[in-house]
Design a protein around this motif. Sequence first.
Motif, PDB file in Angstrom:
ATOM      1  N   ASN A 110       0.807  -1.224   0.000  1.00 36.54           N
ATOM      2  CA  ASN A 110       0.000   0.000   0.000  1.00 36.54           C
ATOM      3  C   ASN A 110       0.838   1.271   0.000  1.00 36.54           C
ATOM      4  N   ILE A 111       2.125   1.137   0.297  1.00 37.18           N
ATOM      5  CA  ILE A 111       3.017   2.310   0.291  1.00 37.18           C
ATOM      6  C   ILE A 111       4.316   1.998  -0.435  1.00 37.18           C
ATOM      7  N   GLU A 112       4.316   0.983  -1.263  1.00 40.88           N
ATOM      8  CA  GLU A 112       5.556   0.459  -1.833  1.00 40.88           C
ATOM      9  C   GLU A 112       6.422   1.528  -2.501  1.00 40.88           C
ATOM     10  N   GLU A 113       5.811   2.479  -3.151  1.00 45.04           N
ATOM     11  CA  GLU A 113       6.633   3.488  -3.834  1.00 45.04           C
ATOM     12  C   GLU A 113       7.345   4.428  -2.863  1.00 45.04           C
ATOM     13  N   LEU A 114       6.992   4.382  -1.583  1.00 46.73           N
ATOM     14  CA  LEU A 114       7.674   5.202  -0.579  1.00 46.73           C
ATOM     15  C   LEU A 114       8.834   4.466   0.092  1.00 46.73           C
ATOM     16  N   LEU A 115       8.922   3.171  -0.120  1.00 43.68           N
ATOM     17  CA  LEU A 115       9.933   2.372   0.570  1.00 43.68           C
ATOM     18  C   LEU A 115      11.328   2.638   0.014  1.00 43.68           C
ATOM     19  N   PRO A 116      12.292   2.821   0.909  1.00 43.04           N
ATOM     20  CA  PRO A 116      13.674   3.006   0.460  1.00 43.04           C
ATOM     21  C   PRO A 116      14.188   1.761  -0.269  1.00 43.04           C
ATOM     22  N   GLU A 117      15.172   1.976  -1.104  1.00 39.95           N
ATOM     23  CA  GLU A 117      15.746   0.898  -1.909  1.00 39.95           C
ATOM     24  C   GLU A 117      16.267  -0.258  -1.054  1.00 39.95           C
ATOM     25  N   GLU A 118      16.792   0.054   0.137  1.00 39.11           N
ATOM     26  CA  GLU A 118      17.390  -0.992   0.975  1.00 39.11           C
ATOM     27  C   GLU A 118      16.367  -1.822   1.745  1.00 39.11           C
ATOM     28  N   THR A 119      15.088  -1.568   1.549  1.00 44.97           N
ATOM     29  CA  THR A 119      14.052  -2.354   2.228  1.00 44.97           C
ATOM     30  C   THR A 119      14.148  -3.816   1.808  1.00 44.97           C
ATOM     31  N   LEU A 120      14.192  -4.709   2.792  1.00 42.97           N
ATOM     32  CA  LEU A 120      14.205  -6.144   2.533  1.00 42.97           C
ATOM     33  C   LEU A 120      12.762  -6.598   2.339  1.00 42.97           C
ATOM     34  N   LYS A 121      12.459  -7.089   1.154  1.00 44.28           N
ATOM     35  CA  LYS A 121      11.104  -7.531   0.828  1.00 44.28           C
ATOM     36  C   LYS A 121      11.014  -9.034   1.029  1.00 44.28           C
ATOM     37  N   VAL A 122      10.163  -9.420   1.982  1.00 45.84           N
ATOM     38  CA  VAL A 122      10.008 -10.818   2.365  1.00 45.84           C
ATOM     39  C   VAL A 122       8.613 -11.263   1.936  1.00 45.84           C
ATOM     40  N   TYR A 123       8.546 -12.378   1.211  1.00 47.05           N
ATOM     41  CA  TYR A 123       7.284 -12.882   0.670  1.00 47.05           C
ATOM     42  C   TYR A 123       6.891 -14.169   1.378  1.00 47.05           C
ATOM     43  N   PHE A 124       5.678 -14.187   1.927  1.00 43.66           N
ATOM     44  CA  PHE A 124       5.136 -15.351   2.628  1.00 43.66           C
ATOM     45  C   PHE A 124       4.288 -16.163   1.641  1.00 43.66           C
ATOM     46  N   THR A 125       4.433 -17.469   1.690  1.00 43.69           N
ATOM     47  CA  THR A 125       3.579 -18.373   0.929  1.00 43.69           C
ATOM     48  C   THR A 125       2.945 -19.345   1.918  1.00 43.69           C
ATOM     49  N   ILE A 126       1.646 -19.563   1.770  1.00 41.74           N
ATOM     50  CA  ILE A 126       0.960 -20.583   2.566  1.00 41.74           C
ATOM     51  C   ILE A 126       1.006 -21.870   1.747  1.00 41.74           C
ATOM     52  N   ASN A 127       1.654 -22.884   2.294  1.00 39.57           N
ATOM     53  CA  ASN A 127       1.810 -24.159   1.595  1.00 39.57           C
ATOM     54  C   ASN A 127       0.586 -25.053   1.804  1.00 39.57           C
ATOM     55  N   PRO A 128       0.406 -26.066   0.947  1.00 41.31           N
ATOM     56  CA  PRO A 128      -0.756 -26.964   1.075  1.00 41.31           C
ATOM     57  C   PRO A 128      -0.894 -27.606   2.452  1.00 41.31           C
ATOM     58  N   ASP A 129       0.248 -27.863   3.136  1.00 40.25           N
ATOM     59  CA  ASP A 129       0.196 -28.470   4.470  1.00 40.25           C
ATOM     60  C   ASP A 129       0.036 -27.427   5.582  1.00 40.25           C
ATOM     61  N   GLN A 130      -0.239 -26.169   5.195  1.00 38.97           N
ATOM     62  CA  GLN A 130      -0.438 -25.031   6.102  1.00 38.97           C
ATOM     63  C   GLN A 130       0.853 -24.508   6.715  1.00 38.97           C
ATOM     64  N   SER A 131       1.998 -25.070   6.335  1.00 46.31           N
ATOM     65  CA  SER A 131       3.263 -24.460   6.735  1.00 46.31           C
ATOM     66  C   SER A 131       3.406 -23.155   5.953  1.00 46.31           C
ATOM     67  N   ARG A 132       4.370 -22.343   6.344  1.00 47.60           N
ATOM     68  CA  ARG A 132       4.616 -21.074   5.652  1.00 47.60           C
ATOM     69  C   ARG A 132       6.055 -21.055   5.174  1.00 47.60           C
ATOM     70  N   THR A 133       6.270 -20.538   3.972  1.00 50.09           N
ATOM     71  CA  THR A 133       7.607 -20.349   3.465  1.00 50.09           C
ATOM     72  C   THR A 133       7.828 -18.863   3.267  1.00 50.09           C
ATOM     73  N   LEU A 134       8.946 -18.377   3.810  1.00 46.70           N
ATOM     74  CA  LEU A 134       9.350 -16.979   3.646  1.00 46.70           C
ATOM     75  C   LEU A 134      10.539 -16.961   2.698  1.00 46.70           C
ATOM     76  N   VAL A 135      10.465 -16.081   1.701  1.00 40.62           N
ATOM     77  CA  VAL A 135      11.512 -15.992   0.700  1.00 40.62           C
ATOM     78  C   VAL A 135      11.896 -14.525   0.529  1.00 40.62           C
ATOM     79  N   TRP A 136      13.207 -14.259   0.403  1.00 44.14           N
ATOM     80  CA  TRP A 136      13.675 -12.916   0.128  1.00 44.14           C
ATOM     81  C   TRP A 136      14.996 -12.985  -0.608  1.00 44.14           C
ATOM     82  N   ALA A 137      15.334 -11.900  -1.278  1.00 45.35           N
ATOM     83  CA  ALA A 137      16.596 -11.828  -2.003  1.00 45.35           C
ATOM     84  C   ALA A 137      17.725 -11.640  -1.010  1.00 45.35           C
ATOM     85  N   ASP A 138      18.841 -12.274  -1.270  1.00 46.01           N
ATOM     86  CA  ASP A 138      19.997 -12.186  -0.381  1.00 46.01           C
ATOM     87  C   ASP A 138      20.703 -10.848  -0.548  1.00 46.01           C
TER      88      ASP A 138
END
Length: 138
Positions: A110-138
Amino acid sequence: MEITIRNTADLDRAAAEFLEKIGDSKLIAFFAPMGAGKTTFTTAICRALGVTDPVGSPTFAIVNEYMRADGEPMYHFDFYRINKLQEAVEIGLYDYLDSGCLCIMEWPENIEELLPEETLKVYFTINPDQSRTLVWAD
């Protein structure tokens, strides 16, 4: 980078691993659908950092401040109710982001264009077994 959270009993391990893997990153943006566990994971991060205050979603306040065990403040944002970028600016967003303190942001899209370049963007995925996977660029 990637972390899988198998279940709620695995949250504290995952939070400690996350903090270790992100190193010196201070601006953390959690991109995830409703109910993916952003606030629950933030609560586990707070526990790992020794926060003793109650942790909850700052949906109405937009930002909550917590005190870490090391005496440093940290900020937890929820931009779900932000309709205009100016609303985020008016709460002092840049003061928080420039503070050098840990800032965890929910609904950053909702504010992505205001985020500084160094912001670490972490993406959550809900897996079929209800576990969660978090992924981000190193």
